[in-house]
Enzyme design. Structure first.
Site, PDB file in Angstrom:
ATOM      1  CD  GLU A 166      -2.987  -1.165   2.253  1.00 57.24           C
ATOM      2  OE1 GLU A 166      -2.844  -0.380   3.193  1.00 57.24           O
ATOM      3  OE2 GLU A 166      -3.948  -1.936   2.146  1.00 57.24           O
ATOM      4  CD  GLU A 351      -3.978  -5.693   3.366  1.00 57.58           C
ATOM      5  OE1 GLU A 351      -4.768  -4.834   3.809  1.00 57.58           O
ATOM      6  OE2 GLU A 351      -2.744  -5.627   3.490  1.00 57.58           O
TER       7      GLU A 351
HETATM    8  O1  IFM Z   1      -4.588  -3.214   8.867  1.00 56.02           O
HETATM    9  C1  IFM Z   1      -4.450  -2.660   7.593  1.00 56.02           C
HETATM   10  C2  IFM Z   1      -3.271  -3.264   6.871  1.00 56.02           C
HETATM   11  O2  IFM Z   1      -2.087  -3.099   7.578  1.00 56.02           O
HETATM   12  C3  IFM Z   1      -3.098  -2.616   5.528  1.00 56.02           C
HETATM   13  N1  IFM Z   1      -4.325  -2.596   4.787  1.00 56.02           N
HETATM   14  C4  IFM Z   1      -5.516  -2.156   5.447  1.00 56.02           C
HETATM   15  C5  IFM Z   1      -5.693  -2.875   6.766  1.00 56.02           C
HETATM   16  C6  IFM Z   1      -6.967  -2.389   7.470  1.00 56.02           C
HETATM   17  O3  IFM Z   1      -6.913  -1.030   7.716  1.00 56.02           O
END
Ligand code: IFM
Length: 440
Positions: A166, A351
């Site tokens: 990210e 994710e």
């Molecule tokens: O917890 C985070 C993760 O570290 C990165 N992506 C989003 C998740 C939820 O906010």
């Protein structure tokens, strides 16, 4: 009827994801201080000033945590290797840190889980943060060194390696909005971080490929940007947000340029001669990771400084993070990536998940809303595949309730509940539902 693995291609992988600082416990094993420790220790930054010193104590409890993945019928596990554990000052190797990941990867293989590694999931070693972190170009080269050190140790056994998790959070959220470490609110620092994080990615890919490391990718997060109304001004606000969040990183990598809407604000603050870095940033990817959670409605805020936009609360049901639930956005990004940027390249949903105010009642956690969220996003993924996107897997965020950064331990994303007093793990109803869906 709920989806099962039979609704997906035979080689489709189902996994769960975590990240080092959020679960391991950085007080152990010679891990060095990180910019998250100091960010958390500064009053007002993190809920109750909580940090990742103990987290879920995964450092000691990893065998039982991997057993949960195996018992849950998962095929793969997405984890990250902490830079500050492997190299506590960002440059000097900590053998104990390397050994930890060596054993962890073997533990995955023993349980039939494919290891999906991420190199940088946000724990910048303090010694490098002191030198400017991602605003300092040298950090990119130190990062490539780290990529080489850890890959030479475990790269023979991991299925894939992602460079950065990210980049939008690393650069924009942390240097422009100031909500994550290092908590800056500075447009010059932002422009540098937006560029250097991609340069670090490219330098690490280049380095790992030089000694034959296969299956290299990056994990980008995407936020569906919708105009609050159909006025041209709101449409323009949404396009600017789309540029900052969704297009900057993928266009830097696949097109060798940055979106004009974003350069409108960042151009005066970019590092000198940044254009010369674009070939390094544009290293070929083997796969793309797509993280997706929500959408935002954007409205024009003319009269305020660039980017001259503001968020408008949306009408859809929301998670504990106050994020709107909008599964269609996942279908949109998977098909858009295939159409506009990566073609037939493999993609993974690296994710997707939701936070919920889960409680244990009579020994169980009944998280119906999470089950609905999860299966709606699996359905969006399935539809994207039917529409031609080459999606090869889906990772739920997260296996465990964990350290949710600025929210401390308050927001629970896990399939497995963690009691942060006793560290007891209790699989939630969503874990059991997924386990049934993934049975062979
Ligand atoms: O917890 C985070 C993760 O570290 C990165 N992506 C989003 C998740 C939820 O906010």
């Amino acid at each position: 009827m709920k989806l099962t693995r039979n609704d997906f291609p035979d080689d489709f992988l189902f996994g769960a994801a975590t990240a080092a600082y959020q679960i391991e416990g950085h007080g152990f094993g010679g891990a060095g201080p990180t910019h998250w420790d100091t960010f958390a220790a500064t009053p007002g930054n993190v809920m109750r000033a909580e940090d990742g010193r103990l987290a879920c104590d995964h450092y000691h409890r990893w065998p039982a945590d991997l057993d949960l993945l195996k018992a849950g019928n998962f095929d793969a596990y997405r984890f990250s290797t902490s830079w500050a554990r492997v190299m506590p000052d960002g440059r000097t190797v900590n053998p104990e840190g390397i050994d930890f990941y060596d054993k962890l990867v073997d533990g995955m293989l023993e349980r039939g889980l494919k290891p999906f590694q991420t190199l940088y999931h946000w724990e910048m070693p303090s010694a490098l943060a002191d030198l400017g972190g991602w605003t300092n170009r040298d950090t990119c080269h130190h990062f490539a060194d780290f990529a080489e050190v850890i890959s030479r140790k475990i790269g023979d056994r991991v299925a894939t390696t992602a460079t950065i998790n990210e980049p939008w959070c690393v650069a924009w959220l942390s240097h422009f909005i100031g909500a994550h470490a290092p908590g800056q609110r500075d447009i010059r620092a932002t422009a540098r971080a937006m560029h250097h994080i991609l340069l670090a990615h490219g330098a690490a890919v280049d380095r790992m490929r030089s000694f034959g490391q296969p299956n290299l990718g990056i994990v980008l997060n995407f936020d569906h940007a919708a105009p609050a109304t159909d006025t041209p001004a709101d449409i323009r606000a949404a396009a600017t947000w789309d540029g900052i969040f969704n297009r900057w990183f993928i266009e830097g990598i696949t097109k060798g340029s940055y979106p004009v809407e974003v350069m409108e604000g960042l151009a005066p603050h970019m590092p000198a001669n940044w254009q010369a870095d674009m070939p390094m940033i544009g290293q070929r990817l083997d796969w793309l990771g797509v993280n997706y959670y929500t959408r935002h409605l954007l409205a024009d805020a003319s009269g305020t400084p660039w980017p001259s936009l503001r968020d408008v609360p949306g009408p859809l049901p929301k998670t504990q993070m106050d994020w709107e639930i909008y599964p269609e956005g996942l279908h949109g990004f998977l098909t858009r990536m295939a159409r506009d940027y990566v073609g037939d390249m493999p993609m993974y949903v690296t994710e997707n998940g939701m936070a919920n105010a889960d409680e244990i009642l009579n020994g169980s956690v009944i998280d119906v809303m999470r089950e609905d969220y999860l299966f709606a996003h699996l359905d969006a993924t399935k539809r994207a595949i039917a529409d031609g996107a080459n999606v090869k897997g889906f990772f739920y965020w997260s296996l465990l309730d964990n350290y949710e950064w600025a929210e401390g331990y308050e927001k629970r994303f896990g399939l497995v509940h963690v009691d942060f007093q006793t560290l007891k793990r209790t699989p939630k109803a969503s874990y059991h539902a997924l386990t049934r869906a993934l049975a062979r």
